[in-house]
Design an enzyme around this catalytic site. Structure first.
Site, PDB file in Angstrom:
ATOM      1  CD  GLU A   1      -1.357   1.561  11.403  1.00 53.10           C
ATOM      2  OE1 GLU A   1      -0.403   0.766  11.450  1.00 53.10           O
ATOM      3  OE2 GLU A   1      -1.863   1.956  10.341  1.00 53.10           O
TER       4      GLU A   1
ATOM      5  CD  GLN B   1      -2.793  -0.183   5.180  1.00 53.45           C
ATOM      6  OE1 GLN B   1      -1.691  -0.714   5.165  1.00 53.45           O
ATOM      7  NE2 GLN B   1      -3.398   0.091   6.297  1.00 53.45           N
TER       8      GLN B   1
END
Length: 270
Positions: free
Chosen positions: A205, A121
């Site tokens: 997130e 990521q």
């Protein structure tokens, strides 16, 4: 006249000392990361609202998580080889009635939903503390911690393209492009824990720092445009992806939708 001019000069000098320089802000971020404490996690599922509330979103499938919000494509092993998306860096705010430091992170990645062994990521953290905002550009191959890209300047309103590419299940690249400044950075990985390559995601997130989730910032809306995931037979968009809303302490804090090649993640906590 002289005393007025002197007074103005004193005010300017005081303000200059009060506002941290870019070097000082960078030093703060380096110190925060030096402990190796910033970490993304696989999706942490929680129980969500009733099915009646789910049906309002018109989503194909809605999951609830304590740390993720966004969209995830799910397929069999060895499906997804790359993920990309472009977003505008938001101006984070503390939620209504809150003070202190609040953060969130926008990123693209491979795995972490149905496969939690590893996540490839990259993305951008945004933080507000005492009215000051700061940003960190980072890359990560979970379960290792996140690492900052050095010298990659970010401001609110910048257009960022984030891309991860798995060249194998244990190696790949993470790339960020700031279209507003013309900068591009990339990091190559090798000999990492194996990906399953069964999830492709576009996520905002609530990440972990020092062993717990950071207080969540209000990011307004983050929209990933040009969102696509590469497979061995071509590329696919987020249409039909599983929708993940962030649910903390029994409150749903986001509203997520997909349309064509975009994923929109709106903070609704206030």
């Amino acid at each position: 006249m002289f005393s007025s001019a002197l007074f103005v000069q004193v005010l300017l000098a005081t303000a200059a000392f009060a506002i941290p320089t870019s070097r000082e802000r960078f030093a703060e971020r380096v110190a925060r990361r030096a402990s190796g404490s910033r970490l993304s996690h696989p999706k942490q599922s929680v129980t969500g609202p009733t099915a009646e509330i789910d049906s309002v979103s018109n989503a194909t499938h809605v999951d609830y998580s304590s740390n993720w919000s966004g969209a995830v494509l799910v397929a069999g092993r060895n499906t997804y080889k790359s993920v990309t998306g472009t977003f505008t860096v938001p101006t984070p705010r503390a939620p209504s009635g809150s003070s202190g430091t609040h953060s969130a992170s926008a990123w693209v990645g491979i795995d972490g939903d149905t496969c939690g062994n590893a996540i490839l990521q990259t993305g951008v953290d945004f933080t507000v503390s005492g009215g000051r905002v700061s940003f960190d550009a980072w890359y990560e191959w979970y379960p290792d911690y996140a690492y900052d890209f050095s010298g990659f300047e970010i401001s609110a309103g910048d257009s960022i393209t984030a891309t991860v590419t798995a060249t194998s299940t244990t190696g790949g690249t993470a790339t960020l492009i700031n279209h507003s400044t013309g900068q591009q950075v990339s990091h190559s990985f090798s000999r990492q824990p194996a990906l399953c390559e069964e999830n492709a995601e576009w996520i905002v997130e609530d990440f972990e720092e020092n062993g717990g989730l950071v207080p969540l910032a209000n990011w307004g809306t983050v929209t990933f445009t040009g969102a696509s995931a590469g497979t061995s037979s071509g590329s696919v968009g987020p249409t039909g992806a599983d929708i993940i809303d962030l649910n903390q302490n029994g409150r749903v804090l986001t509203s997520v939708s997909t349309s064509g090649s975009s994923v929109t993640v709106e903070y609704t906590g206030n």
